[in-house]
Write an enzyme that holds these catalytic residues in place. Structure first.
Site, PDB file in Angstrom:
ATOM      1  N   ASP A 151      -7.937  -5.132   1.670  1.00 31.76           N
ATOM      2  CA  ASP A 151      -9.023  -3.978   1.780  1.00 31.76           C
ATOM      3  C   ASP A 151      -9.084  -2.796   1.175  1.00 31.76           C
ATOM      4  O   ASP A 151     -10.257  -1.974   1.576  1.00 31.76           O
ATOM      5  CB  ASP A 151      -9.586  -3.896   3.659  1.00 31.76           C
ATOM      6  CG  ASP A 151      -8.381  -3.420   4.063  1.00 31.76           C
ATOM      7  OD1 ASP A 151      -7.868  -2.151   3.063  1.00 31.76           O
ATOM      8  OD2 ASP A 151      -8.203  -2.777   4.437  1.00 31.76           O
ATOM      9  N   GLU A 164      -3.502 -11.181   3.446  1.00 32.57           N
ATOM     10  CA  GLU A 164      -4.317 -10.474   4.530  1.00 32.57           C
ATOM     11  C   GLU A 164      -6.085 -11.295   4.377  1.00 32.57           C
ATOM     12  O   GLU A 164      -6.641  -9.133   4.528  1.00 32.57           O
ATOM     13  CB  GLU A 164      -3.947  -9.328   4.962  1.00 32.57           C
ATOM     14  CG  GLU A 164      -4.014  -8.822   5.651  1.00 32.57           C
ATOM     15  CD  GLU A 164      -3.580  -7.187   5.602  1.00 32.57           C
ATOM     16  OE1 GLU A 164      -4.233  -6.559   5.086  1.00 32.57           O
ATOM     17  OE2 GLU A 164      -2.079  -6.843   6.188  1.00 32.57           O
ATOM     18  N   GLU A 212     -12.794   0.152   3.714  1.00 37.56           N
ATOM     19  CA  GLU A 212     -11.988  -1.066   3.689  1.00 37.56           C
ATOM     20  C   GLU A 212     -13.277  -2.022   4.659  1.00 37.56           C
ATOM     21  O   GLU A 212     -12.863  -3.200   3.860  1.00 37.56           O
ATOM     22  CB  GLU A 212     -10.970  -0.935   4.550  1.00 37.56           C
ATOM     23  CG  GLU A 212     -10.023  -0.199   3.969  1.00 37.56           C
ATOM     24  CD  GLU A 212     -10.227   1.988   3.563  1.00 37.56           C
ATOM     25  OE1 GLU A 212     -11.251   2.006   5.033  1.00 37.56           O
ATOM     26  OE2 GLU A 212      -9.193   2.368   4.034  1.00 37.56           O
ATOM     27  N   HIS A 261      -3.630   8.728   8.439  1.00 36.34           N
ATOM     28  CA  HIS A 261      -3.937   8.748   7.333  1.00 36.34           C
ATOM     29  C   HIS A 261      -5.728   8.690   7.006  1.00 36.34           C
ATOM     30  O   HIS A 261      -5.895   8.624   6.402  1.00 36.34           O
ATOM     31  CB  HIS A 261      -2.996   8.519   6.221  1.00 36.34           C
ATOM     32  CG  HIS A 261      -3.178   6.503   6.478  1.00 36.34           C
ATOM     33  ND1 HIS A 261      -4.846   6.217   5.283  1.00 36.34           N
ATOM     34  CD2 HIS A 261      -3.026   5.988   7.102  1.00 36.34           C
ATOM     35  CE1 HIS A 261      -4.592   4.578   5.901  1.00 36.34           C
ATOM     36  NE2 HIS A 261      -3.457   4.769   7.158  1.00 36.34           N
ATOM     37  N   ARG A 303      -9.640   8.308   6.592  1.00 38.61           N
ATOM     38  CA  ARG A 303      -9.975   9.010   6.246  1.00 38.61           C
ATOM     39  C   ARG A 303     -10.997   9.396   7.363  1.00 38.61           C
ATOM     40  O   ARG A 303     -11.691  10.874   7.460  1.00 38.61           O
ATOM     41  CB  ARG A 303     -11.462   8.364   5.528  1.00 38.61           C
ATOM     42  CG  ARG A 303     -11.695   9.108   4.103  1.00 38.61           C
ATOM     43  CD  ARG A 303     -11.727   8.044   3.207  1.00 38.61           C
ATOM     44  NE  ARG A 303     -11.273   7.672   2.176  1.00 38.61           N
ATOM     45  CZ  ARG A 303     -11.637   7.920   0.684  1.00 38.61           C
ATOM     46  NH1 ARG A 303     -12.661   9.390   0.623  1.00 38.61           N
ATOM     47  NH2 ARG A 303     -10.826   8.181  -0.077  1.00 38.61           N
ATOM     48  N   HIS A 322       1.279  12.973   5.449  1.00 37.49           N
ATOM     49  CA  HIS A 322       0.554  12.483   4.286  1.00 37.49           C
ATOM     50  C   HIS A 322       0.194  12.653   3.226  1.00 37.49           C
ATOM     51  O   HIS A 322       0.054  13.616   3.222  1.00 37.49           O
ATOM     52  CB  HIS A 322      -1.237  11.421   4.665  1.00 37.49           C
ATOM     53  CG  HIS A 322      -1.423  10.334   4.023  1.00 37.49           C
ATOM     54  ND1 HIS A 322      -2.467  11.362   2.415  1.00 37.49           N
ATOM     55  CD2 HIS A 322      -1.890   9.479   3.593  1.00 37.49           C
ATOM     56  CE1 HIS A 322      -2.771  10.131   1.924  1.00 37.49           C
ATOM     57  NE2 HIS A 322      -2.697   8.581   2.759  1.00 37.49           N
TER      58      HIS A 322
END
Ligand code: UDP
Length: 381
Positions: free
Chosen positions: A98, A120, A134, A212, A214, A245
């Site tokens: 994604d 996936e 995503e 990680h 957002r 990250h």
């Protein structure tokens, strides 16, 4: 016989991990000619991971710039992919998951009228902006794809409910389990100095942490760091390993809470081989990552998911995953329970048996008319 020219378009760390076994399975088959196209969305990470898997990209589009916006990224990816499409004239494009690279690859395949397979497929939270971007990326890719490789029957059901034709959707398992099992079978020693010094199997309990997303950068990540500090002070026999990250924003938020904790080890992003070895020896995982939840399920390691929504409800249903948001009290409370209790880890085959890539290749052979057997007959083995 002319081989089916297949472009695997990727650009981030998880895409490399999840498409590497598909590449190898395609390369082993006489009928496909797979080529890797790296968009460069995660410039260094994706390159390093390709090297780790002994893979070379036929094209590196190097799109990444500092503070890249989604608009920049999407438009650059599509525009740079156009040159590749024109030159290579592929028969098939494969994208995974994604990311913006996956969406860019899917759009480019559509503009050039090339068949598209989605690895996936079918994960959904049902929340337009969570995870962002995503959730919308994967919805759009599902509209564009010709063939959908769903990791679980739940993901398959999501696609069927959206009106995707039944015969275009196959449950294959997740290719991350293929990668995980192949890497663990090598049983290599740790490469990272801190891990080889600090991890001595059986002597301490290990907690692995990654962060990680957002959505958590603004505030959530600080609460996670506070919870880790409390756990590090509370449990003398526990070591917490937290590969950070690369994003400097994430680091700025975490360092003030954790840089002086002796039982919390802040690490650079780990090489995949080290990461899965560490995870396989962990008592608990705390993460907002999707791929790491899949790996921990395959290893039987319980996971506190630091998110409000999940597209992997299977992990929770199996009793291995707990959605805790970024709530300090919930993290400390549940982690305390897992660190105190004696339990034997039992791996759960939620995301497959390590043969997802093989199934994908068999399905593609069928779709391209190279195998006349009924598809369910040969991929169910
Ligand atoms: N991973 C790794 N090194 C690390 C952290 C994660 O190799 O230091 C791997 C992990 O094993 C998993 C993948 O990176 O396969 C997950 O990537 P990420 O969390 O960036 O993305 P997501 O899965 O959430 O899309």
């Amino acid at each position: 016989m002319t081989k089916i020219k297949t472009l695997l378009i990727l650009g981030t760390r998880p895409e490399v991990i999840k498409l590497a076994p598909v590449y190898f399975a395609l390369a082993q088959s006489e009928e496909f000619n797979p080529l890797i196209i790296n968009t460069g969305q995660h410039r260094d990470l994706a390159r390093d991971f390709l090297t780790r898997f002994n893979l070379t990209a036929a094209y590196d589009l190097e799109v990444m710039i500092e503070n890249q916006s989604l608009t920049y990224l999407t438009s650059e990816i599509i525009s740079r992919l156009e040159k590749v499409m024109i030159k290579e004239q592929p028969d098939l494009v494969l994208v995974q998951g994604d990311t913006t690279s996956a969406l860019g690859g899917a759009l480019s395949a559509f503009y050039h009228q090339v068949s598209l397979g989605h690895v996936e497929a079918g994960l959904r939270t049902g929340k337009k902006y969570n995870p962002f971007p995503e959730e919308m990326n994967r919805l759009l890719i599902s509209k564009l794809a010709d063939w959908h490789f769903a990791p679980t029957s739940g993901a398959r059901n999501n696609l069927l409910q959206e009106g995707i034709e039944r015969e275009k959707v196959l449950v294959t398992g997740n290719t991350i389990v293929d990668a995980l099992l192949q890497v663990l079978a090598k049983n290599l020693p740790f490469h990272n100095e801190i891990l080889s010094r600090e991890v001595s199997k059986g002597k301490e309990k290990i907690v692995t942490v990654t962060a990680h997303r957002r959505e958590n950068w603004e505030k959530g990540i600080e609460e996670v760091a506070q919870a880790l500090r409390i756990l590090g002070e509370k449990f003398k026999e526990v070591k917490i390993f937290f590969p950070l990250h690369p994003n400097p924003l994430v680091r700025e938020k975490i360092l003030p809470y954790l840089s002086s904790c002796t039982r919390v080890f802040l690490l650079e992003p780990l090489d995949y081989f080290d990461f899965v070895k560490l995870l396989s020896q962990s008592t608990l995982l705390i993460t907002d990552s999707g791929g790491v939840q899949e790996e921990s399920s395959a290893l039987g390691v319980p996971v506190l998911i630091t998110r409000d929504f999940t597209e992997r409800p299977e992990v929770m249903k199996a009793g291995l995953g707990y959605l805790v948001g970024c709530n300090r009290e919930k993290i400390v409370g549940l982690a305390t329970r897992f660190l105190k209790e004696k339990r034997t880890q039992k791996s759960q085959p939620i995301f497959g048996d390590g043969r997802a890539s093989w199934r994908i290749v068999q399905a593609l052979r069928y779709f391209f008319g190279l195998d006349s057997r009924e598809i369910e007959e040969f991929i169910s083995t």
